[in-house]
Enzyme design. Structure first.
Site, PDB file in Angstrom:
ATOM      1  N   HIS A  54       3.017  12.035 -28.184  1.00 40.81           N
ATOM      2  CA  HIS A  54       2.512  10.734 -27.743  1.00 40.81           C
ATOM      3  C   HIS A  54       1.961   9.922 -28.905  1.00 40.81           C
ATOM      4  CE1 HIS A  54       2.113  11.588 -23.140  1.00 40.81           C
ATOM      5  NE2 HIS A  54       3.211  10.922 -23.429  1.00 40.81           N
ATOM      6  N   HIS A 106       3.262  17.227 -26.603  1.00 34.97           N
ATOM      7  CA  HIS A 106       2.909  15.845 -26.283  1.00 34.97           C
ATOM      8  C   HIS A 106       1.655  15.330 -26.981  1.00 34.97           C
ATOM      9  CE1 HIS A 106       6.059  16.320 -23.331  1.00 34.97           C
ATOM     10  NE2 HIS A 106       5.931  15.069 -22.924  1.00 34.97           N
ATOM     11  N   GLU A 128      -2.791  17.704 -11.604  1.00 35.93           N
ATOM     12  CA  GLU A 128      -3.261  18.087 -12.936  1.00 35.93           C
ATOM     13  C   GLU A 128      -4.782  18.101 -13.024  1.00 35.93           C
ATOM     14  OE1 GLU A 128      -0.695  16.564 -16.072  1.00 35.93           O
ATOM     15  OE2 GLU A 128      -2.318  16.820 -17.522  1.00 35.93           O
ATOM     16  N   HIS A 169      10.598   8.546 -26.161  1.00 38.22           N
ATOM     17  CA  HIS A 169       9.666   9.591 -25.727  1.00 38.22           C
ATOM     18  C   HIS A 169      10.169  11.007 -26.067  1.00 38.22           C
ATOM     19  CE1 HIS A 169       6.597  11.562 -23.321  1.00 38.22           C
ATOM     20  NE2 HIS A 169       7.570  12.278 -22.772  1.00 38.22           N
ATOM     21  N   LYS A 221       9.124  23.611 -13.190  1.00 36.15           N
ATOM     22  CA  LYS A 221       8.247  22.461 -12.939  1.00 36.15           C
ATOM     23  C   LYS A 221       7.759  22.452 -11.495  1.00 36.15           C
ATOM     24  CE  LYS A 221       7.279  17.658 -13.754  1.00 36.15           C
ATOM     25  NZ  LYS A 221       7.508  16.432 -14.495  1.00 36.15           N
ATOM     26  N   ARG A 247      -0.432  22.369 -14.373  1.00 31.60           N
ATOM     27  CA  ARG A 247       0.501  21.342 -14.788  1.00 31.60           C
ATOM     28  C   ARG A 247       0.331  20.909 -16.236  1.00 31.60           C
ATOM     29  NH1 ARG A 247       2.433  16.358 -10.944  1.00 31.60           N
ATOM     30  NH2 ARG A 247       3.796  15.628 -12.579  1.00 31.60           N
ATOM     31  N   LYS A 283       4.316  11.823 -10.776  1.00 30.20           N
ATOM     32  CA  LYS A 283       3.561  10.997 -11.728  1.00 30.20           C
ATOM     33  C   LYS A 283       4.309   9.675 -11.906  1.00 30.20           C
ATOM     34  CE  LYS A 283       1.000  14.034 -14.862  1.00 30.20           C
ATOM     35  NZ  LYS A 283       0.836  14.419 -16.280  1.00 30.20           N
ATOM     36  N   ASN A 287       2.332  19.512 -21.076  1.00 32.43           N
ATOM     37  CA  ASN A 287       2.018  18.627 -22.207  1.00 32.43           C
ATOM     38  C   ASN A 287       2.283  19.278 -23.563  1.00 32.43           C
ATOM     39  OD1 ASN A 287       1.251  16.585 -20.451  1.00 32.43           O
ATOM     40  ND2 ASN A 287      -0.848  17.357 -20.316  1.00 32.43           N
ATOM     41  N   ARG A 340       0.813  -1.245   0.000  1.00 28.38           N
ATOM     42  CA  ARG A 340       0.000   0.000   0.000  1.00 28.38           C
ATOM     43  C   ARG A 340       0.836   1.280   0.000  1.00 28.38           C
ATOM     44  NH1 ARG A 340      -2.768  -2.988   3.797  1.00 28.38           N
ATOM     45  NH2 ARG A 340      -4.585  -4.050   2.938  1.00 28.38           N
ATOM     46  N   GLU A 364      12.345  17.650 -23.857  1.00 27.99           N
ATOM     47  CA  GLU A 364      11.603  18.214 -22.720  1.00 27.99           C
ATOM     48  C   GLU A 364      12.119  19.615 -22.373  1.00 27.99           C
ATOM     49  OE1 GLU A 364       8.933  16.773 -21.643  1.00 27.99           O
ATOM     50  OE2 GLU A 364       9.150  14.592 -21.826  1.00 27.99           O
TER      51      GLU A 364
HETATM   52  N1  LIG Z   1       6.704  10.611 -14.768  1.00 32.10           N
HETATM   53  C1  LIG Z   1       6.834  11.672 -15.513  1.00 32.10           C
HETATM   54  O1  LIG Z   1       6.477  12.781 -15.109  1.00 32.10           O
HETATM   55  C2  LIG Z   1       7.440  11.532 -16.876  1.00 32.10           C
HETATM   56  C3  LIG Z   1       7.758  12.683 -17.611  1.00 32.10           C
HETATM   57  C4  LIG Z   1       8.378  12.528 -18.851  1.00 32.10           C
HETATM   58  C5  LIG Z   1       8.658  11.260 -19.344  1.00 32.10           C
HETATM   59  N2  LIG Z   1       8.314  10.164 -18.614  1.00 32.10           N
HETATM   60  C6  LIG Z   1       8.619   8.819 -19.112  1.00 32.10           C
HETATM   61  O2  LIG Z   1      10.029   8.666 -19.153  1.00 32.10           O
HETATM   62  C7  LIG Z   1      10.357   7.651 -20.094  1.00 32.10           C
HETATM   63  C8  LIG Z   1      11.555   8.072 -20.907  1.00 32.10           C
HETATM   64  O3  LIG Z   1      12.649   8.216 -20.052  1.00 32.10           O
HETATM   65  P1  LIG Z   1      14.147   8.301 -20.602  1.00 32.10           P
HETATM   66  O4  LIG Z   1      14.198   9.193 -21.762  1.00 32.10           O
HETATM   67  O5  LIG Z   1      15.019   8.606 -19.451  1.00 32.10           O
HETATM   68  O6  LIG Z   1      14.394   6.842 -21.184  1.00 32.10           O
HETATM   69  P2  LIG Z   1      14.962   5.478 -20.556  1.00 32.10           P
HETATM   70  O7  LIG Z   1      14.625   5.355 -19.131  1.00 32.10           O
HETATM   71  O8  LIG Z   1      14.511   4.421 -21.483  1.00 32.10           O
HETATM   72  O9  LIG Z   1      16.544   5.668 -20.670  1.00 32.10           O
HETATM   73  C9  LIG Z   1      17.113   5.790 -21.939  1.00 32.10           C
HETATM   74  C10 LIG Z   1      18.272   4.814 -22.157  1.00 32.10           C
HETATM   75  O10 LIG Z   1      19.424   5.294 -21.496  1.00 32.10           O
HETATM   76  C11 LIG Z   1      20.002   4.272 -20.690  1.00 32.10           C
HETATM   77  N3  LIG Z   1      20.661   4.967 -19.579  1.00 32.10           N
HETATM   78  C12 LIG Z   1      20.086   5.565 -18.511  1.00 32.10           C
HETATM   79  N4  LIG Z   1      21.002   6.228 -17.802  1.00 32.10           N
HETATM   80  C13 LIG Z   1      22.188   6.041 -18.409  1.00 32.10           C
HETATM   81  C14 LIG Z   1      23.502   6.497 -18.144  1.00 32.10           C
HETATM   82  N5  LIG Z   1      23.774   7.332 -17.122  1.00 32.10           N
HETATM   83  N6  LIG Z   1      24.488   6.105 -18.987  1.00 32.10           N
HETATM   84  C15 LIG Z   1      24.219   5.299 -20.057  1.00 32.10           C
HETATM   85  N7  LIG Z   1      22.996   4.867 -20.366  1.00 32.10           N
HETATM   86  C16 LIG Z   1      21.988   5.232 -19.543  1.00 32.10           C
HETATM   87  C17 LIG Z   1      18.838   3.394 -20.328  1.00 32.10           C
HETATM   88  O11 LIG Z   1      19.242   2.102 -19.996  1.00 32.10           O
HETATM   89  C18 LIG Z   1      18.031   3.413 -21.620  1.00 32.10           C
HETATM   90  O12 LIG Z   1      18.561   2.484 -22.526  1.00 32.10           O
HETATM   91  C19 LIG Z   1       9.101   7.410 -20.921  1.00 32.10           C
HETATM   92  O13 LIG Z   1       8.519   6.198 -20.532  1.00 32.10           O
HETATM   93  C20 LIG Z   1       8.190   8.552 -20.522  1.00 32.10           C
HETATM   94  O14 LIG Z   1       6.827   8.220 -20.600  1.00 32.10           O
HETATM   95  C21 LIG Z   1       7.724  10.289 -17.385  1.00 32.10           C
HETATM   96 ZN   LIG Z   2       7.302  14.071 -21.739  1.00 36.23          ZN
END
Ligand SMILES: NC(=O)c1ccc[n+]([C@@H]2O[C@H](COP(=O)([O-])OP(=O)(O)OC[C@H]3O[C@@H](n4cnc5c(N)ncnc54)[C@H](O)[C@@H]3O)[C@@H](O)[C@H]2O)c1
Ligand SMILES: [Zn+2]
Length: 358
Positions: free
Chosen positions: A254, A250, A236, A266, A226, A243, A143, A247, A121, A185
């Site tokens: 998306h 996006h 949101e 992404h 942010k 917030r 999020k 987007n 939980r 971003e």
């Molecule tokens: N929660 C939120 O508010 C929010 C906001 C924006 C995006 N997201 C989500 O985030 C995700 C995208 O995240 P991302 O762009 O970080 O992608 P990711 O987590 O897939 O990381 C990208 C790649 O980099 C590698 N990696 C990570 N750190 C590394 C490092 N220091 N050195 C070498 N390689 C490294 C990872 O293994 C992966 O292959 C999406 O799923 C998206 O929906 C969430």
């Molecule tokens: Zn995003």
């Protein structure tokens, strides 16, 4: 070391940003009363490069650490993987009074955060983002979610971390492609704050080259924007601002990410999304022409021009039009001025899409 605070009453937390600061992490955990029993959730790439140092540093200060390593990639953001992680947490007998440390990019952050929200939980969460996108965006704001085959981020929860720890040193091992993702971003923040726009106009190339000082600076700037938006509209619920302005880029982003079957990452989809949406804002007569030119010239300087002809144009139009009519599109209007509108017709979306997909 710099600090941005997210003020949310009793859920207030700091975002710590710096370069080569990993050795500070146990001390911050102790200061913020993080339990001595923790599980680090990470992916194979990050584990191979950075896991030993964080693990040893925590163990050295008396923390008992369980490590859980998932495969990298957006496909892991699923209920199946979540269930597998829960099994490992139970096998390790992680008690209610424990914490999950999310150590990786946004994928790890979203799934580790979601697991922390539901395991017994809800247990404490610490975000240690290792990608530029993670440090700029996904580690902050609470999020958390995993994907469903029918929709991205379909199952999730709001679960704020106890603190966010962004060491820019992690970014030195990031593939070039992932810098572009983070930039996606970052670029949207230039539409939310004029000083970020000016900063990017001068420093875009240094960001692309991974200059640590510049990265630290832009991460702090974006985090401050942010934090203010989250304080104003944590979950949101404000349909006309708050917030939701995050987007930007996006609606189209998306749709493209989805239709590419996650071949586009992404942040890459957001870069393209911002370009389309800027043209949509212009075609709909929403954006001031002077501002349009300023954003367009910045976006054009981003060295990212993928071939997306494998994505069906009609499918994009359909998805974006449905999103525009439903949640509405977030579009730039003037300097630091954003509109959220449901009035964008499929005709406008179609005419703009022709510029981007044959
Ligand atoms: N929660 C939120 O508010 C929010 C906001 C924006 C995006 N997201 C989500 O985030 C995700 C995208 O995240 P991302 O762009 O970080 O992608 P990711 O987590 O897939 O990381 C990208 C790649 O980099 C590698 N990696 C990570 N750190 C590394 C490092 N220091 N050195 C070498 N390689 C490294 C990872 O293994 C992966 O292959 C999406 O799923 C998206 O929906 C969430
Ligand atoms: Zn995003």
């Amino acid at each position: 070391v710099r600090k941005v605070t997210v003020n949310l009453g009793e859920r207030t937390y700091p975002v710590i940003i710096g370069r080569e600061i990993l050795s500070n992490i146990p001390e911050i955990c102790l200061e913020l009363n993080i339990p001595k029993r923790v599980a680090i959730i990470t992916d194979k790439h990050v584990a191979g490069i950075h896991l030993t140092s964080i693990k040893n540093s925590l163990r050295h200060h008396g923390f008992t650490v369980t490590e859980i390593i998932i495969s990298p990639g957006e496909r892991q953001k699923s209920l199946t993987t979540t269930n597998r992680i829960v099994t490992q947490l139970l096998e390790a007998r992680l008690p209610r009074n424990s914490a999950i440390i999310s150590f990786g990019g946004g994928v790890v952050g979203d799934i580790a955060g979601f697991t922390a929200a539901i395991y017994r939980r809800g247990i404490m969460l610490v975000q240690v983002p290792t990608t530029l996108l993670g440090q700029v965006e996904s580690s902050i704001g609470g999020k958390t979610a995993v994907n469903h085959p029918l929709s991205k981020n379909a199952v999730g929860a709001f679960h704020q971390p106890r603190f966010v720890f962004s060491d820019v040193a992690f970014l030195s091992t990031l593939p070039k492609r992932e810098i572009i993702c983070g930039l996606g971003e970052i670029l949207k923040y230039s539409m939310l704050q004029e000083s970020i726009l000016t900063f990017l106009e001068s420093h875009l190339d240094e960001i692309l080259l991974g200059n640590p000082e510049i990265l630290e600076d832009i991460i702090c700037r974006c985090n401050s924007v942010k934090a203010a938006l989250i304080e104003e509209d944590e979950k949101e619920t404000n349909p006309s601002g708050g917030r939701a302005v995050l987007n930007l880029g996006h609606s189209v982003g998306h749709a493209l990410e989805d239709l590419s079957k996650y071949k586009l990452h992404h942040g890459e989809a957001v870069v393209i999304g911002l370009r389309w949406e800027l043209e949509i804002a212009r075609a709909a007569g929403i954006i001031d022409e002077h501002i349009y030119k300023q954003y367009a010239s910045l976006l054009n300087r981003v060295p990212y021009h993928p071939d997306i002809s494998y994505i069906k144009r009609e499918a994009v139009i359909k998805k974006v039009a449905a999103h525009a009519a439903g949640a509405g599109m977030v579009l730039p209007k003037g300097m630091e001025e954003i509109v959220i509108t449901k009035e964008i017709s499929p005709k406008i979306i179609r005419s703009v899409s022709a510029k981007f997909i044959r």
